[in-house]
Scaffold this active site. Structure first.
Site, short mmCIF file in Angstrom:
data_model
loop_
_atom_site.label_atom_id
_atom_site.label_comp_id
_atom_site.label_asym_id
_atom_site.label_seq_id
_atom_site.Cartn_x
_atom_site.Cartn_y
_atom_site.Cartn_z
N TYR A 588 8.88 12.23 0.68
CA TYR A 588 9.31 12.18 -0.72
C TYR A 588 10.79 11.78 -0.77
CZ TYR A 588 4.75 14.24 -1.55
OH TYR A 588 3.39 14.45 -1.59
N ARG A 730 -4.55 25.86 3.17
CA ARG A 730 -5.97 25.62 2.87
C ARG A 730 -6.83 26.89 2.88
NH1 ARG A 730 -6.45 20.99 7.08
NH2 ARG A 730 -4.92 22.41 7.96
#
Ligand SMILES: Cc1cc2nc3c(=O)[nH]c(=O)nc-3n(C[C@H](O)[C@H](O)[C@H](O)COP(=O)(O)OP(=O)(O)OC[C@H]3O[C@@H](n4cnc5c(N)ncnc54)[C@H](O)[C@@H]3O)c2cc1C
Ligand SMILES: Cc1cc2nc3c(=O)[nH]c(=O)nc-3n(C[C@H](O)[C@H](O)[C@H](O)COP(=O)(O)O)c2cc1C
Length: 781
Positions: A588, A730
């Site tokens: 990013y 997750r």
């Protein structure tokens, strides 16, 4: 069949005798260049398990070995004037000579021909053999004659070691650590017969050179080691085994693996076995085990497929297919253990207290976990857990001692009730940057699920800083109000803390939600209601080759983005967050400045790492100044780009040092997603080594993340001092109450559940307790 084993080490001899047992009609010869009873080295160790395996294949040999071996359970550490001992490790030590003598005698008894003092030049010397076993050790001439066939991959490691013996007897596998003016040395010591112990001394090349040991002859090296370990040796001498010593007598370990293990040389089939085909570092003492197990597997295949010459190709195919898997697993564990000894002087010896150093050393191969240690030595592990708890804020008066995962963690004014973090996870479910009911339910459920800290997904400081149209932002007051509703809910209904990850998507912005259009990281399709927006980055380089090309930021852009970050930070504080994380990872905007793969600027913000860090550090400093002094701030980095020429773990240490100097409290150690060309090595806890290295070398607290999926992983990481917190992503998608579930699974019942949920607690705990009891009963302890 006519079989010739070139090399009469453990592999060649054991194969010969097992094969002769399988079929007495086979004509088997072992050719050995040394005299009988004449060998290098002192003792070798292998595990109880290997001996059990041998018992099944030839009880006679196993009985002889059992008679001659020295069995011990304990590992003892001598470190910084402390001696720490733990049990249950189950090793067998035997003199290498003794082992070979047993194997030689058994070969003769069964009718194997042993030919000594014959140096075989090549496998072509035995054209009438159906099968040639190349058991000629690490420098295998047979393997080296046709490297294009076997494709050996040989890596020479940086540490130096010398293999010595002593008459001093040790009743545990002993590790000695000594510091000199140039660095640390370690000795691996174990008794292998009534009178002798093996004494391997090891140190980094740099330390070895600094002491001039490259110039020392064997006798001088021995005198040096005797002085170094004088306190422990108490006048006892060290001895060389001259035949084994070459040059300075200090060796480098070579890791060998081969792509192909066998071929037909025009006359005979040739197959590699033992050290000729693979080596495993002595840090987990498994070279002999591998050699013996290779021999067993090849015989097993002859027994299964058939032991006539026409069966050979199929047998060899199966042999490689089966052994290769076990060997890779063991080599990976040996590699971890070897690396631990290579870096311990830099990374652990000065940094860790003896208790934690012992834990780190015992778990060095990453095959032994916290719960494995409990099985090996419950009392020792409980003592260590008490030590860890006392060091980490648990009062000595506490009724129940929590395992590391459930010890509290305090940073600035914030105390987390435990060390589990719900890792930030983009949900792509915001509207115009506003979080709503979806986020309240998503974050609220996870706050009730037991973790100490719940991190909100990456939140953008401006509309163009979002990854997708569904990503949240903090560029206006109304967005802050929406977040306030969530933080208030979390603070009212749970005892979790809630943090915000703030980040600008930069070159990876304006993309599809994962389930939209062409999917994640792909630019929004033209003509959609939700339009693309122009991108900015360190340099004008798209993330995907066919992606939108960002504009390289001007200084005016940098001012604007920095000010947006500051304004968003103020709003985050008003919104009631307890913790702020600056996102400098995953390609990013801020990450695009740090990595040389994405920053090609030629101004003050590109070039060396110092310069590439300048803008991210400027943003960090401005954000830190705007974020309340009493609240913590972490920084997420990509500690490895997984691309040649990109950021390496060594760079990550420098990056962490720079953020630490700028006032960061903690580094959240992720990796990758900076380049679409990345080739990560995934596996259990695969990013934890970065957290470990940064924590020890940069001296800053770290968060480990990535494939941490069990309480056992979390406890192992924390207890070894590899990180201070563990982020779990997750698994929290599958189970919001992951932490409550894992506590019950390991039998830790002192964790408070949300009051309305309490009736589910005892039921879950009872279920897991039954499972554990069943496991114990099946194990038979
Ligand atoms: C410092 C150190 C410590 C170790 N500690 C342990 C330990 O604790 N536990 C453990 O399990 N393993 C240990 N090992 C490894 C172990 O010694 C080997 O992995 C094991 O011996 C491999 O057996 P092998 O039969 O494949 O090879 P080797 O034992 O090397 O045997 C090969 C044989 O082939 C002979 N030979 C070579 N070339 C020829 C030729 N051209 N013609 C005829 N003969 C030839 C050699 O003389 C030798 O006898 C250690 C190794 C080192 C270096
Ligand atoms: C759906 C999803 C969204 C993610 N979003 C973010 C994010 O917003 N910010 C971030 O730093 N990492 C994000 N990640 C990475 C995770 O925080 C975590 O580092 C990664 O999934 C590895 O941890 P795990 O193996 O426990 O899943 C995301 C991961 C997933 C699965």
């Amino acid at each position: 069949m006519k079989i010739v084993c070139i090399g009469g080490g453990p592999a060649g001899l054991y194969f010969a005798l097992l094969m002769k047992k399988l079929g007495a009609h086979h004509d088997i010869t072992v050719v050995e260049r040394n005299k009988p009873y004449d060998t290098f080295g002192w003792g070798v160790v292998f595990s109880d398990q290997t001996l059990d395996n041998m018992r099944q294949w030839d009880p006679e040999t196993a009985a002889e070995v059992q008679q001659a071996f020295n069995h011990w359970d304990d590992i003892e550490l001598h470190f910084k004037d402390r001696v720490i001992r733990s049990g249950g490790h189950g090793f067998v030590g035997i003199g290498r000579k003794k082992l070979l003598n047993i194997l030689q005698a058994r070969c003769e008894q069964l009718g194997v021909q042993l030919v000594f003092e014959q140096d075989a030049d090549s496998d072509l010397d035995y054209p009438d053999a159906d099968l040639i076993i190349a058991s000629d050790g690490i420098n295998s001439k047979v393997r080296n004659r046709t490297p294009e066939v076997f494709q050996p991959d040989i890596v020479t490691r940086p540490n130096r070691y010398i293999w010595l013996g002593t008459k001093k007897l040790y009743d545990a596998f002993t590790f000695l650590f000594e510091k000199t003016e140039h660095g640390w040395f370690q000795a691996h010591v174990y008794k292998f017969d009534e009178h002798t112990s093996t004494f391997i001394v090891e140190c980094p090349e740099r330390v070895w050179l600094a002491h001039g040991l490259d110039q020392a002859d064997p006798q001088q090296s021995i005198e040096f080691c005797e002085q170094l370990f004088a306190k422990n040796l108490q006048g006892e001498k060290l001895m060389t085994n001259a035949r084994h010593l070459r040059g300075s007598a200090w060796l480098n370990f070579q890791r060998v693996k081969c792509a192909h293990w066998w071929h037909h040389n025009g006359h005979s089939h040739v197959v590699l076995m033992g050290d000729a085909v693979h080596t495993a570092h002595f840090a987990i003492g498994s070279g002999t085990k591998l050699a013996l197990e290779d021999a067993i597997e090849l015989v097993r295949q002859f027994k299964r497929v058939g032991d006539r010459s026409e069966h050979i190709p199929e047998v060899l195919r199966q042999y490689q297919a089966v052994r290769e898997i076990d060997v890779i697993r063991l080599q990976n564990a040996a590699w971890n253990a070897m690396e631990w000894f290579e870096v311990c002087g830099e990374r652990y010896c000065d940094q860790l207290e003896p208790e934690q150093f012992m834990y780190s050393m015992l778990t060095r191969s990453q095959r032994i976990s916290h719960e494995n240690l409990r099985l090996r030595d419950k009392a020792w592990l409980e003592g260590y857990e008490a030590w860890y708890a006392a060091r980490h804020g648990v009062p000595a008066t506490a009724k129940v001692l929590p395992p590391p995962m459930f010890t509290p963690y305090t940073l600035r004014s914030v105390t987390l009730k435990n060390r589990v973090v719900v890792s930030p996870m983009a949900q792509y479910s915001a509207q115009d940057g506003h979080v709503g009911d979806y986020h309240l339910v998503h974050l609220g459920a996870r706050a009730m699920g037991g973790a100490g800290l719940v991190m909100v997904e990456m939140t953008a400081p401006s509309a163009d800083g979002r990854i997708t149209h569904g990503c949240p932002g903090l560029w206006n007051e109304a967005q802050a109000q929406d977040f306030r509703r969530i933080t208030e809910w979390v603070h009212t209904h749970s005892d979790a803390k809630i943090g915000l990850q703030i980040g600008h998507a930069g070159p990876k912005g304006s993309t599809c939600r994962p389930w939209q259009g062409a999917g994640m990281d792909e630019a929004l399709p033209a003509g959609e209601a939700e339009a693309n927006w122009p991108l900015i980055a360190a340099s004008a380089q798209p993330y995907l080759s066919h992606g939108q090309v960002p504009r390289a930021m001007t200084r005016a852009d940098m001012d604007r983005v920095r000010d947006d970050f500051v304004a968003a930070t103020r709003r985050a504080a008003q919104a009631g967050f307890d913790w702020l994380e600056l996102h400098c990872a995953h390609g990013y905007l801020l990450s695009s400045f740090i990595s040389p793969l994405t920053n090609h600027r030629d101004d003050d913000y590109g070039g060396t790492l110092d310069k590439r860090l300048r803008y991210p550090l400027e943003v960090f400093a401005a954000v830190r100044a705007a974020w309340p002094e009493h609240l913590p701030m972490s920084v997420r980095i990509s500690a490895h780009d997984w691309v040649e020429g990109g950021i390496t773990p060594a760079d990550a240490v420098e990056i962490a040092r720079a953020f630490k100097a700028a006032g960061a409290d903690m580094i959240d150690c992720s990796s990758g997603q900076v380049s679409a060309q990345q080739k990560p090595s995934y596996g259990r806890m695969y990013q934890t080594p970065f957290a470990d290295r940064i924590r020890q070398e940069a001296g800053i607290a770290t968060i480990a993340v990535g494939a941490i999926s069990e309480a056992d992983h979390v406890n192992s990481i924390l207890a070894a001092g590899r990180a201070d917190l563990c982020a779990v992503a997750r698994p929290h998608l599958a189970n919001p109450a992951w932490t409550l579930t894992e506590a019950a699974r390991i039998g830790y019942t002192a964790l408070a559940w949300p009051r309305p949920y309490v009736s589910g607690k005892s039921q879950l705990e009872a279920g897991f307790a039954r499972e554990r009891a069943l496991q114990t009963a099946t194990r038979g302890d």
